[in-house]
Enzyme design. Structure first.
Site, PDB file in Angstrom:
ATOM      1  N   TYR A  80      33.203 -23.063 -12.098  1.00  0.00           N
ATOM      2  CA  TYR A  80      31.787 -23.457 -12.069  1.00  0.00           C
ATOM      3  C   TYR A  80      30.929 -22.229 -11.794  1.00  0.00           C
ATOM      4  CZ  TYR A  80      27.627 -26.226 -11.040  1.00  0.00           C
ATOM      5  OH  TYR A  80      26.378 -26.777 -11.069  1.00  0.00           O
ATOM      6  N   PHE A 132       8.707 -22.326 -35.223  1.00  0.00           N
ATOM      7  CA  PHE A 132       9.939 -23.062 -35.501  1.00  0.00           C
ATOM      8  C   PHE A 132       9.768 -24.460 -34.904  1.00  0.00           C
ATOM      9  CE2 PHE A 132      14.322 -24.443 -34.654  1.00  0.00           C
ATOM     10  CZ  PHE A 132      14.751 -24.474 -35.968  1.00  0.00           C
ATOM     11  N   THR A 133      10.456 -25.443 -35.468  1.00  0.00           N
ATOM     12  CA  THR A 133      10.215 -26.843 -35.081  1.00  0.00           C
ATOM     13  C   THR A 133      10.336 -27.066 -33.570  1.00  0.00           C
ATOM     14  OG1 THR A 133      12.539 -27.260 -35.586  1.00  0.00           O
ATOM     15  CG2 THR A 133      10.950 -27.812 -37.307  1.00  0.00           C
ATOM     16  N   ASP A 222      12.304 -14.438 -30.515  1.00  0.00           N
ATOM     17  CA  ASP A 222      13.305 -15.461 -30.801  1.00  0.00           C
ATOM     18  C   ASP A 222      14.339 -14.796 -31.703  1.00  0.00           C
ATOM     19  OD1 ASP A 222      14.845 -17.510 -31.880  1.00  0.00           O
ATOM     20  OD2 ASP A 222      13.184 -18.930 -31.979  1.00  0.00           O
ATOM     21  N   LYS A 265      23.807 -19.772 -33.786  1.00  0.00           N
ATOM     22  CA  LYS A 265      23.622 -18.942 -34.987  1.00  0.00           C
ATOM     23  C   LYS A 265      24.066 -17.516 -34.695  1.00  0.00           C
ATOM     24  CE  LYS A 265      20.109 -22.195 -35.672  1.00  0.00           C
ATOM     25  NZ  LYS A 265      18.755 -22.558 -35.306  1.00  0.00           N
ATOM     26  N   ARG A 388      12.649 -28.871 -45.386  1.00  0.00           N
ATOM     27  CA  ARG A 388      11.811 -28.003 -44.564  1.00  0.00           C
ATOM     28  C   ARG A 388      10.439 -27.997 -45.214  1.00  0.00           C
ATOM     29  NH1 ARG A 388      14.419 -26.746 -39.592  1.00  0.00           N
ATOM     30  NH2 ARG A 388      13.621 -28.860 -39.595  1.00  0.00           N
ATOM     31  N   PHE A 454      11.716 -35.769 -38.172  1.00  0.00           N
ATOM     32  CA  PHE A 454      12.671 -35.534 -39.256  1.00  0.00           C
ATOM     33  C   PHE A 454      14.117 -35.750 -38.820  1.00  0.00           C
ATOM     34  CE2 PHE A 454      11.864 -31.535 -37.095  1.00  0.00           C
ATOM     35  CZ  PHE A 454      13.123 -31.001 -36.918  1.00  0.00           C
TER      36      PHE A 454
HETATM   37  C1  LIG Z   1      17.979 -22.902 -34.346  1.00  0.00           C
HETATM   38  C2  LIG Z   1      16.809 -22.209 -33.847  1.00  0.00           C
HETATM   39  C3  LIG Z   1      16.288 -22.492 -32.577  1.00  0.00           C
HETATM   40  C4  LIG Z   1      16.857 -23.573 -31.690  1.00  0.00           C
HETATM   41  O1  LIG Z   1      18.175 -23.316 -31.361  1.00  0.00           O
HETATM   42  P1  LIG Z   1      19.185 -24.520 -31.028  1.00  0.00           P
HETATM   43  O2  LIG Z   1      20.411 -23.827 -30.559  1.00  0.00           O
HETATM   44  O3  LIG Z   1      19.377 -25.300 -32.291  1.00  0.00           O
HETATM   45  O4  LIG Z   1      18.541 -25.361 -29.985  1.00  0.00           O
HETATM   46  C5  LIG Z   1      15.181 -21.787 -32.170  1.00  0.00           C
HETATM   47  N1  LIG Z   1      14.617 -20.854 -32.960  1.00  0.00           N
HETATM   48  C6  LIG Z   1      15.090 -20.556 -34.180  1.00  0.00           C
HETATM   49  C7  LIG Z   1      14.438 -19.504 -35.003  1.00  0.00           C
HETATM   50  C8  LIG Z   1      16.189 -21.224 -34.670  1.00  0.00           C
HETATM   51  O5  LIG Z   1      16.647 -20.930 -35.898  1.00  0.00           O
END
Ligand SMILES: *Cc1c(COP(=O)(O)O)cnc(C)c1O
Length: 481
Positions: A80, A132-133, A222, A265, A388, A454
């Site tokens: 932990y 971003f969303t 980001d 990613k 998108r 979405f």
């Molecule tokens: C995917 C993504 C996020 C959010 O990340 P999650 O791991 O899916 O929560 C934020 N900003 C960008 C540019 C992304 O592509």
């Protein structure tokens, strides 16, 4: 990176890895595909993976892992607090970005939540190259307003601008000088997701950072799609040709105060985290990590995930590794352009983006052309893409539709997952759909959630167009799949 040329002169991307674990795929007959999309309420997120032949929904958490990542996962130290696996991840992140602190989170939006909770107050303005969303949802939840300052031309689908993700630095300078609204930070997004994975240049980031520093405003990056952006800087920005990926990573970090990322990613694994310089905010952010994500030595990630990220981040420094995604996307984009099909150019990272606005010019934004194209491509080939466009937007505060300037169907190419023949199959089915585009009509909501609609919203076709599309497929392809 030395290119491998074909004697035939063919320009095809050659994999620099071999496949050692595989997963069997099923392709359902077209009638069943039509039934499945009906059952999924025309929302591709609601499809079951077993009913999907090529899952091109996203690059998030579905990239293929390397043998080294898998073996590191078995070796992970579980605790932990204070696990050795966490110590190694923290050291790797600090080494690559040259920053003082690392705060773990369960995924990218976890980072966005705690940053917004701490920094964004009602009435604030948040300038960024593009939203971003999940970023926008967290900022507006805290009462902030997103202002997009994409450099001119970034929203033009077909162009030859190599850095469509650039910030409009002059507009940012004017805005920061104005001081009539509180601006808690400026946000740059690497590989700007919603405009087709389009990169910024290092020169543009440096200018942006200079403006932020002159006005004493934090610059937040980001870095979720940093890997593609790094590759594009390397191959497209002449002054960076001789700079290594590792040096470029550090040069980017040197411009920023706070960097957050989704390891779903970046790093070919799962999880997320924030890196930052020494700053009075660190203590408050750590409190929010503990409150929302988990203790400071895991932040919601399992130790196996953390072990995979540590190795994956190091592998990201290898140009032949990070080239694979963008090179497959470049091939796919080029083949579609050759067939006269409207796609976002230049090819970006994370996926190939069909321009649904041009593909289906007669469908108005209110009937979600990119959503309709997504449903049609599933029927045509069992391929799952992601809308998108307008459907991915939030409604305006008065309830009217916020019509997206871009209507895109993203066909993500998760890294190292697909073979070239699968990409060719996808090109073929998109081509068939293009020839039969007059059959496609719009969608409408039957159940519309208020937040991030979405993801789980339910829709129906505005007519019986899907019957006609499936029948045409059967007529053209006989009894084959
Ligand atoms: C995917 C993504 C996020 C959010 O990340 P999650 O791991 O899916 O929560 C934020 N900003 C960008 C540019 C992304 O592509």
């Amino acid at each position: 990176m030395k290119a491998i040329r074909f004697f035939s002169g063919e320009d095809i991307p050659l994999e620099r890895h071999k496949v050692r674990i595989v997963q069997k795929l099923e392709l359902l007959p077209v009638e069943e595909r039509q039934q499945k999309i009906f059952e999924a309420k025309n929302n591709l997120y609601l499809l079951k993976n077993r009913d999907v032949f090529l899952d091109m929904l996203t690059d998030s958490g579905v990239n293929a892992m390397s043998d080294r990542q898998l073996s590191a996962m078995i070796d992970a130290d579980d605790a932990y607090a204070g696990s050795e696996t966490y110590v190694e991840l923290e050291a790797k992140v600090k080494e690559l970005f040259g920053m003082d602190h690392f705060l773990p989170a369960h995924q990218g939006r976890g980072c966005e939540k705690i940053l917004a909770d701490l920094l964004v107050r009602p009435g604030d303005l948040l300038p960024m190259n593009y939203h971003f969303t999940t970023t926008k949802a967290h900022i507006t939840r805290c009462g902030g307003e997103v202002l997009e300052l994409l450099a001119e031309g970034g929203e033009i689908c077909q162009s030859d601008d190599p850095f469509k993700g650039n910030m409009n630095v002059a507009a940012l300078r004017d805005l920061l000088a104005d001081k009539s609204r509180r601006i808690p930070f400026v946000r740059m997004e690497a590989g700007a997701n919603l405009i087709g994975g389009q990169p910024f240049s290092l020169a543009n980031l440096r200018e942006t950072a200079d403006v932020c520093r002159a006005h004493d405003v934090l610059l937040v990056l980001d870095a979720s799609l940093l890997q593609d952006n790094l590759y594009f800087i390397k191959v497209r920005e002449t002054s960076c040709r001789d700079t290594s990926i590792r040096e470029l990573t550090r040069a980017i970090a040197d411009c920023c105060d706070i960097i957050y990322m989704s390891f779903r990613k970046l790093g070919f694994a799962k999880g997320g985290g924030i890196v930052m310089r020494d700053n009075p905010l660190v203590g408050r952010l750590k409190e929010l990590v503990v409150l929302n994500e988990g203790f400071l030595t895991y932040g919601g990630m399992s130790v196996r995930e953390m072990a995979a990220v540590t190795v994956g981040l190091e592998e990201t420094m290898d140009e032949t590794v990070i080239a694979q995604g963008p090179e497959f996307i470049r091939y796919m984009t080029g083949e579609l352009v050759r067939r006269g099909i409207p796609v976002v150019t230049p090819a970006g990272g994370l996926g190939c983006h069909l321009n649904a606005g041009q593909f289906l010019p007669d469908i108005p934004g209110e009937a979600y052309p990119a959503g309709a194209l997504a449903a049609a491509l599933y029927i045509a080939g069992g391929i799952r893409g992601m809308e998108r466009g307008t459907m991915s937007e939030q409604r305006n505060t008065d309830g009217s539709e916020h019509i997206s300037p871009l209507e895109l169907l993203r066909l993500a190419v998760p890294r190292r997952v697909f073979t070239l023949s699968q990409i060719k199959y996808c090109i073929d089915r998109v081509h068939w759909l293009w020839e039969n585009r007059s059959l496609i009509e719009g969608l409408r909501f039957t159940r519309e959630p208020e937040i991030l609609r979405f993801f789980v919203g339910e829709l129906e076709p505005v007519s019986d167009w899907q019957d006609k599309l499936a029948a045409r497929f059967r007529a053209d392809f006989g009894d084959s799949l």
